[in-house]
Design a protein around this motif. Structure first.
Motif, PDB file in Angstrom:
ATOM      1  N   ALA A 239      69.697  22.977  43.862  1.00  0.00           N
ATOM      2  CA  ALA A 239      70.311  24.172  44.868  1.00  0.00           C
ATOM      3  C   ALA A 239      71.608  24.542  44.191  1.00  0.00           C
ATOM      4  O   ALA A 239      71.813  25.737  44.182  1.00  0.00           O
ATOM      5  CB  ALA A 239      70.391  23.515  46.211  1.00  0.00           C
TER       6      ALA A 239
ATOM      7  N   SER B  22      72.430  28.429  43.000  1.00  0.00           N
ATOM      8  CA  SER B  22      73.399  29.203  43.616  1.00  0.00           C
ATOM      9  C   SER B  22      74.468  29.573  42.769  1.00  0.00           C
ATOM     10  O   SER B  22      74.947  30.634  42.805  1.00  0.00           O
ATOM     11  CB  SER B  22      74.090  28.037  44.796  1.00  0.00           C
ATOM     12  OG  SER B  22      75.146  28.634  45.370  1.00  0.00           O
TER      13      SER B  22
ATOM     14  N   VAL C  65      73.735  28.615  49.453  1.00  0.00           N
ATOM     15  CA  VAL C  65      72.929  27.601  50.074  1.00  0.00           C
ATOM     16  C   VAL C  65      73.070  27.729  51.485  1.00  0.00           C
ATOM     17  O   VAL C  65      74.007  27.407  52.257  1.00  0.00           O
ATOM     18  CB  VAL C  65      73.798  26.337  49.500  1.00  0.00           C
ATOM     19  CG1 VAL C  65      72.722  25.097  50.192  1.00  0.00           C
ATOM     20  CG2 VAL C  65      73.578  26.210  47.813  1.00  0.00           C
TER      21      VAL C  65
ATOM     22  N   ILE D  97      71.182  22.228  53.560  1.00  0.00           N
ATOM     23  CA  ILE D  97      70.971  21.193  52.993  1.00  0.00           C
ATOM     24  C   ILE D  97      70.697  19.935  53.914  1.00  0.00           C
ATOM     25  O   ILE D  97      71.441  19.823  54.838  1.00  0.00           O
ATOM     26  CB  ILE D  97      71.855  20.582  51.722  1.00  0.00           C
ATOM     27  CG1 ILE D  97      71.830  21.579  50.709  1.00  0.00           C
ATOM     28  CG2 ILE D  97      71.549  19.213  51.274  1.00  0.00           C
ATOM     29  CD1 ILE D  97      72.956  21.299  49.745  1.00  0.00           C
TER      30      ILE D  97
ATOM     31  N   ALA E 212      66.599  21.660  50.845  1.00  0.00           N
ATOM     32  CA  ALA E 212      67.509  22.817  50.684  1.00  0.00           C
ATOM     33  C   ALA E 212      67.027  23.980  50.692  1.00  0.00           C
ATOM     34  O   ALA E 212      65.896  24.405  50.238  1.00  0.00           O
ATOM     35  CB  ALA E 212      68.512  22.566  49.830  1.00  0.00           C
TER      36      ALA E 212
ATOM     37  N   LEU F 213      68.153  28.351  50.087  1.00  0.00           N
ATOM     38  CA  LEU F 213      68.824  29.231  49.735  1.00  0.00           C
ATOM     39  C   LEU F 213      68.742  30.689  50.382  1.00  0.00           C
ATOM     40  O   LEU F 213      67.669  30.995  50.616  1.00  0.00           O
ATOM     41  CB  LEU F 213      68.870  29.574  48.198  1.00  0.00           C
ATOM     42  CG  LEU F 213      68.887  28.571  47.186  1.00  0.00           C
ATOM     43  CD1 LEU F 213      68.629  28.897  45.881  1.00  0.00           C
ATOM     44  CD2 LEU F 213      70.273  27.781  47.218  1.00  0.00           C
TER      45      LEU F 213
ATOM     46  N   SER G  10      63.217  27.526  48.550  1.00  0.00           N
ATOM     47  CA  SER G  10      63.602  26.143  48.974  1.00  0.00           C
ATOM     48  C   SER G  10      63.433  25.254  47.899  1.00  0.00           C
ATOM     49  O   SER G  10      62.603  25.442  47.253  1.00  0.00           O
ATOM     50  CB  SER G  10      62.607  25.919  50.103  1.00  0.00           C
ATOM     51  OG  SER G  10      63.054  26.750  51.297  1.00  0.00           O
TER      52      SER G  10
END
Length: 130
Positions: A18, A22, A29, A32, A39, A41, A49
């Motif tokens: 993630a 990012s 993000v 989480i 996680a 985004l 994910s």
């Protein structure tokens, strides 16, 4: 009406993956889960994910084929558009991605390149199609 809601990539390290997406592609993000097993985004109307291999094993009784940088990429990709493909490819490589194909202009005018992420998933980086 059916809506394409999300794509989940099953990975060995959710938090690291993630953070890679990012940092490299600028997606915030969003979430989480405790234990770092899942996680999401903020990536527009469709969520990108990541879920831990353990979650895939718990939901798929016959298992699954994990991504592996040593093997050829799966017959699927995640695609991102940008006006400056070479710059984003270099940014991805600096963040740990592996170059697969240098940026090339296609016959229809689009510039396309391919990298693999930290887990081995194929990412297309290309100019938008108008």
């Amino acid at each position: 009406m059916i809506k394409f809601a999300y794509t989940i990539l099953y990975v060995s390290d959710v938090k690291r993956t993630a953070e890679f997406y990012s940092k490299t592609f600028g997606f915030e993000v969003r979430f989480i889960a405790p234990g770092d097993e899942y996680a999401e985004l903020n990536s527009g109307s469709t969520t990108l994910s990541f879920a831990a291999h353990s979650l895939a094993h718990s939901g798929l009784k016959d298992g699954f084929q994990a991504a592996d940088l040593k093997a050829k990429p799966f017959a699927m990709e995640v695609g991102f558009t940008t006006v400056d493909v070479p710059a984003l490819v270099e940014k991805a490589i600096a963040a740990g991605a592996t170059l697969v194909e240098e940026p090339k202009e296609k016959p229809w005018g689009q510039v396309v390149a391919y990298v693999r992420d930290l887990e081995g998933f194929l990412i297309e980086i290309c100019t938008p199609m108008d």
